[in-house]
Design an enzyme around this catalytic site. Structure first.
Site, PDB file in Angstrom:
ATOM      1  CG  ASP A  12      -3.658   7.676   0.801  1.00 49.81           C
ATOM      2  OD1 ASP A  12      -3.056   8.727   1.100  1.00 49.81           O
ATOM      3  OD2 ASP A  12      -4.900   7.628   0.658  1.00 49.81           O
ATOM      4  CD  GLU A  72      -1.321  11.133  -1.323  1.00 52.20           C
ATOM      5  OE1 GLU A  72      -1.611  10.995  -2.519  1.00 52.20           O
ATOM      6  OE2 GLU A  72      -2.167  11.202  -0.401  1.00 52.20           O
ATOM      7  CG  ASP A 145      -8.026   5.843   2.598  1.00 47.89           C
ATOM      8  OD1 ASP A 145      -7.621   7.008   2.448  1.00 47.89           O
ATOM      9  OD2 ASP A 145      -8.964   5.537   3.342  1.00 47.89           O
TER      10      ASP A 145
END
Length: 164
Positions: A12, A72, A145
């Protein structure tokens, strides 16, 4: 039937915090391996921060030797500077991945929410709770995260045609 285990690294991206999460998939079962956050200090030169992110992702790949790496995608951000900074972080992350001759998978936040929670409107809290449940963890991973990175890895395990 052969039991084939596959290591999946989920990332992420962020400039201050890049979450990472590792899982193992064997047949239709997923198992938690590790999670955490790559943090950079605001006081550092921006390029040094990018270098730290690159080096730490590179080290994670060397250490765990994932078969699949999922990242992501950048979502629409109201703050253009934040979006650009995250875009730069994504760039060095993708470079670290392809340096290891791994073709990264990319998922939008909507795809991750749908993959883990079956709802694109799921909250961060709901995503964290589902990660906890799916991986049989005692608590929701922190920071957010890290939980998000595990959600990216889980999504890759569900929707990557090479793994399904």
């Amino acid at each position: 039937m052969v039991n084939q285990s596959i290591i999946i690294l989920g990332l992420d991206p962020g400039i201050a915090d890049t979450g990472f999460g590792l899982i193992e998939k064997t047949n239709n079962k997923i198992r938690f391996i590790d999670t955490g956050s790559i943090q950079t200090k605001k006081t550092l030169d921006f390029c040094k921060r990018l270098e730290q992110i690159y080096e730490q992702v590179d080290n994670l790949i060397k250490k765990y030797k994932p078969d699949v790496v999922a990242v992501e995608k950048l979502y629409f951000a109201k703050n253009a500077k934040t979006a650009l900074d995250v875009g730069h972080a994504r760039g060095v992350i993708l470079l670290a991945i392809i340096k290891h001759k791994i073709q990264p998978l990319e998922f939008t936040p909507l795809q991750v929410k749908q993959g883990v929670c079956a709802s694109g409107s799921a909250s961060k809290r709901q995503v964290g709770l589902m990660v906890k449940t799916l991986l049989a963890l005692k608590a929701v991973p922190k920071p957010d995260d890290a939980a998000d990175a595990l959600a990216v890895a889980i999504t890759a395990s569900f929707f990557n045609k090479r793994l399904v």
